[in-house]
Design a protein around this motif. Structure first.
Motif, mmCIF file in Angstrom:
data_model
loop_
_atom_site.group_PDB
_atom_site.id
_atom_site.type_symbol
_atom_site.label_atom_id
_atom_site.label_comp_id
_atom_site.label_asym_id
_atom_site.label_seq_id
_atom_site.Cartn_x
_atom_site.Cartn_y
_atom_site.Cartn_z
ATOM 1 N N GLU A 167 -1.702 -10.979 -5.798
ATOM 2 C CA GLU A 167 -0.262 -11.151 -5.687
ATOM 3 C C GLU A 167 0.176 -10.686 -4.309
ATOM 4 O O GLU A 167 -0.318 -9.676 -3.800
ATOM 5 C CB GLU A 167 0.473 -10.343 -6.761
ATOM 6 N N ARG A 168 1.132 -11.395 -3.719
ATOM 7 C CA ARG A 168 1.595 -11.065 -2.378
ATOM 8 C C ARG A 168 2.940 -10.350 -2.417
ATOM 9 O O ARG A 168 3.832 -10.741 -3.165
ATOM 10 C CB ARG A 168 1.675 -12.326 -1.519
ATOM 11 N N PHE A 169 3.056 -9.314 -1.563
ATOM 12 C CA PHE A 169 4.267 -8.498 -1.546
ATOM 13 C C PHE A 169 4.567 -8.046 -0.122
ATOM 14 O O PHE A 169 3.688 -7.985 0.744
ATOM 15 C CB PHE A 169 4.097 -7.240 -2.404
ATOM 16 N N LEU A 170 5.822 -7.659 0.070
ATOM 17 C CA LEU A 170 6.235 -6.904 1.246
ATOM 18 C C LEU A 170 6.334 -5.450 0.812
ATOM 19 O O LEU A 170 7.037 -5.137 -0.156
ATOM 20 C CB LEU A 170 7.586 -7.398 1.756
ATOM 21 N N CYS A 171 5.627 -4.565 1.508
ATOM 22 C CA CYS A 171 5.613 -3.150 1.122
ATOM 23 C C CYS A 171 6.812 -2.428 1.720
ATOM 24 O O CYS A 171 7.080 -2.510 2.920
ATOM 25 C CB CYS A 171 4.320 -2.491 1.586
ATOM 26 N N LYS A 172 7.526 -1.703 0.880
ATOM 27 C CA LYS A 172 8.717 -0.968 1.296
ATOM 28 C C LYS A 172 8.456 0.527 1.421
ATOM 29 O O LYS A 172 9.369 1.299 1.681
ATOM 30 C CB LYS A 172 9.848 -1.225 0.303
ATOM 31 N N GLY A 173 7.195 0.953 1.224
ATOM 32 C CA GLY A 173 6.834 2.349 1.407
ATOM 33 C C GLY A 173 6.599 3.066 0.094
ATOM 34 O O GLY A 173 6.615 2.471 -0.979
ATOM 35 N N VAL A 174 6.367 4.364 0.178
ATOM 36 C CA VAL A 174 6.123 5.212 -0.991
ATOM 37 C C VAL A 174 7.419 5.903 -1.395
ATOM 38 O O VAL A 174 8.116 6.481 -0.554
ATOM 39 C CB VAL A 174 5.039 6.263 -0.691
ATOM 40 N N LYS A 234 4.311 0.526 5.143
ATOM 41 C CA LYS A 234 5.723 0.162 5.107
ATOM 42 C C LYS A 234 6.005 -0.938 6.127
ATOM 43 O O LYS A 234 5.635 -0.827 7.303
ATOM 44 C CB LYS A 234 6.598 1.384 5.392
ATOM 45 N N GLY A 235 6.648 -2.009 5.659
ATOM 46 C CA GLY A 235 6.934 -3.132 6.526
ATOM 47 C C GLY A 235 5.782 -4.114 6.672
ATOM 48 O O GLY A 235 5.904 -5.114 7.388
ATOM 49 N N GLN A 236 4.673 -3.864 5.966
ATOM 50 C CA GLN A 236 3.525 -4.765 6.022
ATOM 51 C C GLN A 236 3.558 -5.736 4.846
ATOM 52 O O GLN A 236 4.031 -5.400 3.754
ATOM 53 C CB GLN A 236 2.213 -3.969 5.957
ATOM 54 N N ARG A 237 3.037 -6.911 5.060
ATOM 55 C CA ARG A 237 2.815 -7.856 3.966
ATOM 56 C C ARG A 237 1.393 -7.659 3.470
ATOM 57 O O ARG A 237 0.434 -7.658 4.265
ATOM 58 C CB ARG A 237 3.032 -9.291 4.451
ATOM 59 N N ILE A 238 1.256 -7.482 2.157
ATOM 60 C CA ILE A 238 -0.060 -7.231 1.582
ATOM 61 C C ILE A 238 -0.280 -8.134 0.381
ATOM 62 O O ILE A 238 0.665 -8.634 -0.228
ATOM 63 C CB ILE A 238 -0.233 -5.751 1.168
ATOM 64 N N GLU A 239 -1.529 -8.314 0.062
ATOM 65 C CA GLU A 239 -1.924 -9.050 -1.131
ATOM 66 C C GLU A 239 -2.723 -8.104 -2.010
ATOM 67 O O GLU A 239 -3.775 -7.603 -1.592
ATOM 68 C CB GLU A 239 -2.774 -10.258 -0.749
ATOM 69 N N LEU A 240 -2.212 -7.817 -3.196
ATOM 70 C CA LEU A 240 -2.938 -6.969 -4.132
ATOM 71 C C LEU A 240 -4.064 -7.768 -4.761
ATOM 72 O O LEU A 240 -3.945 -8.970 -5.008
ATOM 73 C CB LEU A 240 -2.005 -6.444 -5.218
ATOM 74 N N GLY A 241 -5.165 -7.091 -5.050
ATOM 75 C CA GLY A 241 -6.297 -7.776 -5.672
ATOM 76 C C GLY A 241 -7.496 -6.853 -5.788
ATOM 77 O O GLY A 241 -7.408 -5.641 -5.530
#
Length: 313
Positions: free
Chosen positions: A4-11, A292-299
Protein backbone atom coordinates in the motif's frame (compact mmCIF):
# COMPACT_ATOMS: atom_id res chain seq x y z
CA UNK A 1 1.29 -7.82 3.90
CA UNK A 2 -0.27 -6.34 0.78
CA UNK A 3 1.61 -3.38 -0.68
CA UNK A 4 0.00 0.00 0.00
CA UNK A 5 1.27 3.48 -0.84
CA UNK A 6 1.19 6.38 1.60
CA UNK A 7 2.57 9.81 2.35
CA UNK A 8 4.23 9.68 5.78
CA UNK A 9 3.28 12.48 8.16
CA UNK A 10 5.70 11.45 10.93
CA UNK A 11 5.46 9.77 14.33
CA UNK A 12 2.68 10.75 16.74
CA UNK A 13 2.10 9.60 20.30
CA UNK A 14 -1.19 8.71 21.95
CA UNK A 15 -1.65 7.40 25.46
CA UNK A 16 -1.92 3.93 23.92
CA UNK A 17 1.48 4.31 22.28
CA UNK A 18 3.22 5.60 19.16
CA UNK A 19 1.85 5.53 15.62
CA UNK A 20 3.28 6.21 12.20
CA UNK A 21 0.84 8.78 10.81
CA UNK A 22 0.10 8.08 7.15
CA UNK A 23 -2.10 9.51 4.41
CA UNK A 24 -3.41 7.67 1.36
CA UNK A 25 -2.94 9.23 -2.11
CA UNK A 26 -6.44 10.75 -1.84
CA UNK A 27 -5.66 12.28 1.56
CA UNK A 28 -7.40 9.84 3.92
CA UNK A 29 -5.55 9.57 7.24
CA UNK A 30 -4.45 6.22 8.60
CA UNK A 31 -2.37 5.44 11.70
CA UNK A 32 -0.03 2.46 11.84
CA UNK A 33 0.44 1.39 15.47
CA UNK A 34 4.06 0.92 16.55
CA UNK A 35 3.52 -0.19 20.16
CA UNK A 36 4.13 -3.94 20.61
CA UNK A 37 1.18 -5.72 22.23
CA UNK A 38 3.04 -8.26 24.34
CA UNK A 39 0.17 -10.73 24.52
CA UNK A 40 -0.18 -11.04 20.75
CA UNK A 41 3.15 -9.79 19.37
CA UNK A 42 5.92 -10.45 21.89
CA UNK A 43 8.64 -9.93 19.29
CA UNK A 44 7.56 -6.45 18.31
CA UNK A 45 5.65 -4.78 15.49
CA UNK A 46 6.71 -5.67 11.94
CA UNK A 47 7.37 -2.57 9.84
CA UNK A 48 8.34 -3.06 6.20
CA UNK A 49 8.41 -0.35 3.57
CA UNK A 50 10.01 0.86 0.35
CA UNK A 51 10.78 4.55 -0.12
CA UNK A 52 9.27 5.70 -3.39
CA UNK A 53 10.09 9.40 -3.12
CA UNK A 54 12.71 10.78 -5.41
CA UNK A 55 16.01 10.87 -3.54
CA UNK A 56 16.42 13.99 -1.41
CA UNK A 57 12.88 15.29 -1.93
CA UNK A 58 10.10 15.74 0.59
CA UNK A 59 6.47 16.15 -0.28
CA UNK A 60 3.95 18.70 0.93
CA UNK A 61 1.80 17.66 3.90
CA UNK A 62 -0.96 20.17 3.14
CA UNK A 63 -2.28 22.89 5.43
CA UNK A 64 -4.43 23.46 8.53
CA UNK A 65 -7.29 25.79 9.35
CA UNK A 66 -7.64 26.33 13.10
CA UNK A 67 -11.05 27.13 14.61
CA UNK A 68 -10.45 26.82 18.36
CA UNK A 69 -8.61 24.94 21.11
CA UNK A 70 -9.70 21.50 19.91
CA UNK A 71 -11.07 22.24 16.44
CA UNK A 72 -8.98 22.26 13.30
CA UNK A 73 -9.28 21.04 9.72
CA UNK A 74 -6.50 19.53 7.64
CA UNK A 75 -6.49 19.77 3.85
CA UNK A 76 -4.09 17.61 1.81
CA UNK A 77 -1.94 19.38 -0.76
CA UNK A 78 -4.24 19.85 -3.78
CA UNK A 79 -1.28 19.45 -6.16
CA UNK A 80 0.53 16.71 -4.18
CA UNK A 81 3.59 18.86 -4.74
CA UNK A 82 7.12 18.69 -3.38
CA UNK A 83 7.84 20.71 -0.25
CA UNK A 84 9.49 24.08 -0.84
CA UNK A 85 10.00 24.98 2.84
CA UNK A 86 9.79 22.55 5.73
CA UNK A 87 7.01 20.15 4.84
CA UNK A 88 4.88 22.45 2.67
CA UNK A 89 4.76 23.81 -0.85
CA UNK A 90 4.43 27.57 -1.24
CA UNK A 91 0.64 27.71 -1.79
CA UNK A 92 -0.11 25.43 1.19
CA UNK A 93 2.21 27.41 3.44
CA UNK A 94 0.39 30.62 2.51
CA UNK A 95 -2.96 29.03 3.48
CA UNK A 96 -1.77 27.47 6.73
CA UNK A 97 -3.07 29.12 9.91
CA UNK A 98 -0.26 27.52 11.92
CA UNK A 99 2.38 29.60 10.16
CA UNK A 100 1.53 32.47 12.52
CA UNK A 101 2.13 30.34 15.63
CA UNK A 102 5.74 31.17 16.39
CA UNK A 103 5.65 34.91 15.77
CA UNK A 104 2.23 35.97 17.02
CA UNK A 105 3.61 36.96 20.45
CA UNK A 106 5.77 39.55 18.68
CA UNK A 107 3.55 40.58 15.77
CA UNK A 108 0.10 40.19 17.32
CA UNK A 109 -1.07 38.96 13.91
CA UNK A 110 -2.96 35.66 13.58
CA UNK A 111 -6.31 34.36 12.31
CA UNK A 112 -9.19 34.45 14.78
CA UNK A 113 -9.30 30.66 15.13
CA UNK A 114 -5.61 30.45 15.99
CA UNK A 115 -5.99 33.24 18.53
CA UNK A 116 -8.78 31.17 20.11
CA UNK A 117 -6.46 28.15 20.19
CA UNK A 118 -3.70 30.20 21.80
CA UNK A 119 -6.13 31.54 24.43
CA UNK A 120 -6.04 28.21 26.29
CA UNK A 121 -3.55 27.55 29.09
CA UNK A 122 -0.02 26.66 27.96
CA UNK A 123 2.94 25.05 29.72
CA UNK A 124 6.64 25.90 29.68
CA UNK A 125 8.94 22.92 30.11
CA UNK A 126 12.61 21.97 30.23
CA UNK A 127 13.42 18.72 28.42
CA UNK A 128 16.63 16.71 28.62
CA UNK A 129 17.67 14.02 26.14
CA UNK A 130 19.83 10.92 26.47
CA UNK A 131 23.20 12.68 26.16
CA UNK A 132 22.27 15.54 28.50
CA UNK A 133 21.37 18.02 25.73
CA UNK A 134 18.49 20.13 27.01
CA UNK A 135 15.95 22.57 25.59
CA UNK A 136 13.09 24.80 26.62
CA UNK A 137 9.73 24.34 24.97
CA UNK A 138 6.00 24.96 25.16
CA UNK A 139 2.88 22.82 25.04
CA UNK A 140 -0.80 23.68 24.83
CA UNK A 141 -2.86 22.33 27.70
CA UNK A 142 -4.56 19.75 25.47
CA UNK A 143 -1.14 18.53 24.30
CA UNK A 144 0.66 18.79 27.63
CA UNK A 145 1.76 15.14 27.88
CA UNK A 146 1.83 14.26 24.18
CA UNK A 147 4.18 17.09 23.21
CA UNK A 148 7.00 15.75 25.38
CA UNK A 149 6.38 12.17 24.28
CA UNK A 150 6.75 13.21 20.64
CA UNK A 151 9.83 15.26 21.51
CA UNK A 152 11.45 12.12 22.93
CA UNK A 153 12.52 13.71 26.21
CA UNK A 154 14.15 11.29 28.64
CA UNK A 155 13.58 13.62 31.60
CA UNK A 156 11.41 16.74 31.64
CA UNK A 157 9.91 19.20 34.08
CA UNK A 158 7.17 21.78 33.66
CA UNK A 159 8.42 25.09 35.02
CA UNK A 160 5.52 27.48 34.33
CA UNK A 161 1.83 27.52 33.54
CA UNK A 162 0.79 30.48 31.38
CA UNK A 163 -2.65 31.94 30.76
CA UNK A 164 -2.21 31.69 27.00
CA UNK A 165 0.10 30.74 24.16
CA UNK A 166 1.42 34.24 23.56
CA UNK A 167 2.62 34.71 27.13
CA UNK A 168 4.32 31.30 27.19
CA UNK A 169 6.30 32.16 24.06
CA UNK A 170 7.52 35.39 25.63
CA UNK A 171 8.74 33.29 28.56
CA UNK A 172 10.38 30.79 26.20
CA UNK A 173 12.33 33.51 24.39
CA UNK A 174 13.43 35.01 27.74
CA UNK A 175 14.73 31.63 28.91
CA UNK A 176 16.74 31.16 25.72
CA UNK A 177 18.33 34.59 26.12
CA UNK A 178 19.06 34.42 29.85
CA UNK A 179 19.67 30.72 30.55
CA UNK A 180 21.02 29.71 27.14
CA UNK A 181 18.63 26.82 26.53
CA UNK A 182 17.96 26.12 22.86
CA UNK A 183 14.39 25.78 21.58
CA UNK A 184 15.13 22.78 19.35
CA UNK A 185 17.29 19.64 19.29
CA UNK A 186 17.66 17.74 16.02
CA UNK A 187 15.90 14.39 15.81
CA UNK A 188 19.06 12.72 14.49
CA UNK A 189 21.00 13.92 17.53
CA UNK A 190 18.34 12.58 19.90
CA UNK A 191 18.51 9.16 18.24
CA UNK A 192 22.31 9.06 18.23
CA UNK A 193 22.37 9.90 21.94
CA UNK A 194 20.34 6.78 22.73
CA UNK A 195 23.20 4.56 21.55
CA UNK A 196 25.19 5.54 24.64
CA UNK A 197 22.88 7.32 27.09
CA UNK A 198 23.95 8.90 30.34
CA UNK A 199 22.59 7.22 33.46
CA UNK A 200 19.19 8.23 34.77
CA UNK A 201 20.49 9.98 37.90
CA UNK A 202 22.82 12.19 35.84
CA UNK A 203 20.10 13.13 33.37
CA UNK A 204 17.70 13.95 36.20
CA UNK A 205 20.32 16.16 37.85
CA UNK A 206 21.03 18.04 34.61
CA UNK A 207 17.33 18.59 34.03
CA UNK A 208 16.69 19.65 37.64
CA UNK A 209 19.51 22.19 37.55
CA UNK A 210 18.27 23.79 34.33
CA UNK A 211 14.70 23.81 35.66
CA UNK A 212 15.88 25.49 38.84
CA UNK A 213 17.66 28.22 36.85
CA UNK A 214 14.57 28.80 34.72
CA UNK A 215 12.29 29.08 37.76
CA UNK A 216 14.68 31.58 39.35
CA UNK A 217 14.54 33.70 36.20
CA UNK A 218 10.75 33.53 36.05
CA UNK A 219 10.39 34.52 39.70
CA UNK A 220 12.85 37.40 39.68
CA UNK A 221 13.53 38.47 36.10
CA UNK A 222 10.19 38.82 34.36
CA UNK A 223 8.17 42.00 34.17
CA UNK A 224 5.00 40.46 32.73
CA UNK A 225 2.06 38.80 34.44
CA UNK A 226 -0.23 36.01 33.29
CA UNK A 227 1.77 33.03 34.44
CA UNK A 228 2.75 31.10 37.55
CA UNK A 229 5.90 29.15 38.33
CA UNK A 230 5.35 25.40 38.78
CA UNK A 231 7.46 22.38 39.69
CA UNK A 232 6.00 19.27 38.06
CA UNK A 233 7.79 16.24 36.68
CA UNK A 234 6.70 14.73 33.36
CA UNK A 235 5.99 11.00 33.39
CA UNK A 236 7.36 9.24 30.26
CA UNK A 237 5.81 6.16 28.64
CA UNK A 238 6.91 2.77 29.97
CA UNK A 239 8.72 1.95 26.71
CA UNK A 240 11.37 4.56 27.54
CA UNK A 241 12.99 2.18 30.08
CA UNK A 242 13.24 -0.64 27.54
CA UNK A 243 15.16 1.51 25.07
CA UNK A 244 17.43 3.00 27.73
CA UNK A 245 18.22 -0.44 29.15
CA UNK A 246 19.06 -1.99 25.76
CA UNK A 247 22.55 -3.45 25.48
CA UNK A 248 24.68 -1.34 23.16
CA UNK A 249 22.32 -0.76 20.20
CA UNK A 250 23.91 0.39 16.94
CA UNK A 251 22.70 3.28 14.82
CA UNK A 252 20.78 2.00 11.81
CA UNK A 253 23.31 2.34 8.97
CA UNK A 254 20.93 2.49 5.98
CA UNK A 255 19.61 5.80 4.67
CA UNK A 256 15.84 6.21 4.94
CA UNK A 257 15.97 8.50 1.89
CA UNK A 258 15.82 5.50 -0.43
CA UNK A 259 15.60 1.72 -0.66
CA UNK A 260 13.77 -1.12 1.04
CA UNK A 261 13.61 -1.49 4.81
CA UNK A 262 12.06 -3.97 7.20
CA UNK A 263 12.46 -4.72 10.90
CA UNK A 264 10.61 -5.38 14.12
CA UNK A 265 9.95 -2.32 16.27
CA UNK A 266 10.52 -3.40 19.87
CA UNK A 267 10.17 -0.07 21.69
CA UNK A 268 10.37 3.65 21.02
CA UNK A 269 11.43 6.96 22.52
CA UNK A 270 9.87 9.83 20.60
CA UNK A 271 10.52 9.10 16.93
CA UNK A 272 13.52 6.86 17.67
CA UNK A 273 12.74 3.16 17.28
CA UNK A 274 14.67 0.29 18.84
CA UNK A 275 14.47 -2.43 16.20
CA UNK A 276 15.65 -5.93 15.34
CA UNK A 277 16.45 -6.97 11.77
CA UNK A 278 15.53 -10.54 10.90
CA UNK A 279 18.65 -12.72 11.00
CA UNK A 280 20.68 -10.31 13.14
CA UNK A 281 21.26 -10.46 16.89
CA UNK A 282 22.19 -6.76 17.04
CA UNK A 283 19.61 -4.14 17.99
CA UNK A 284 19.49 -0.92 16.00
CA UNK A 285 18.19 2.60 16.56
CA UNK A 286 16.20 4.06 13.67
CA UNK A 287 15.21 7.73 13.42
CA UNK A 288 11.71 7.37 11.96
CA UNK A 289 11.36 11.17 11.86
CA UNK A 290 13.33 10.96 8.62
CA UNK A 291 10.29 9.42 6.94
CA UNK A 292 8.20 12.56 7.44
CA UNK A 293 7.28 13.99 4.06
CA UNK A 294 8.38 10.81 2.26
CA UNK A 295 6.22 8.65 0.03
CA UNK A 296 6.48 5.02 1.06
CA UNK A 297 5.01 1.69 0.09
CA UNK A 298 4.24 -0.68 2.94
CA UNK A 299 4.87 -4.35 2.28
CA UNK A 300 6.91 -7.44 3.10
CA UNK A 301 10.28 -5.75 2.81
CA UNK A 302 13.40 -6.57 4.82
CA UNK A 303 16.48 -4.51 5.64
CA UNK A 304 19.84 -5.81 4.54
CA UNK A 305 21.80 -7.07 7.54
CA UNK A 306 24.70 -4.62 8.03
CA UNK A 307 28.23 -5.77 8.73
CA UNK A 308 28.47 -4.61 12.33
CA UNK A 309 28.99 -6.23 15.71
CA UNK A 310 27.67 -5.28 19.08
CA UNK A 311 29.74 -2.77 20.97
CA UNK A 312 31.75 -4.14 23.87
CA UNK A 313 31.68 -2.35 27.22
Amino acid sequence: MASERFLCKGVSWHREGPVLALATPDGALQDLGLAPATATSPGGVDLGFRVISRFGERYCLGFHRVYGPDAREHTPCPRQDTAARGYQCGPCFSRDDLRFMHDVHRSGVAPEGLLSYLAQNHWLYVATFADGASKVGTAANLRKWHRLAEQGAVVARYVAAADDGQIVRVLEDAVTRAVGLAQAVRSAAKTAALALPLDGATLDRINAEFAKSVRALLRDGMEISGFRVVDEQWEPPSSWSEVLASNGPQLYPHSLAAGEHGFQVQAMIGAAALVQIQGSEVQFLVDLARLKGQRIELGDYQSEIPDVQAALF
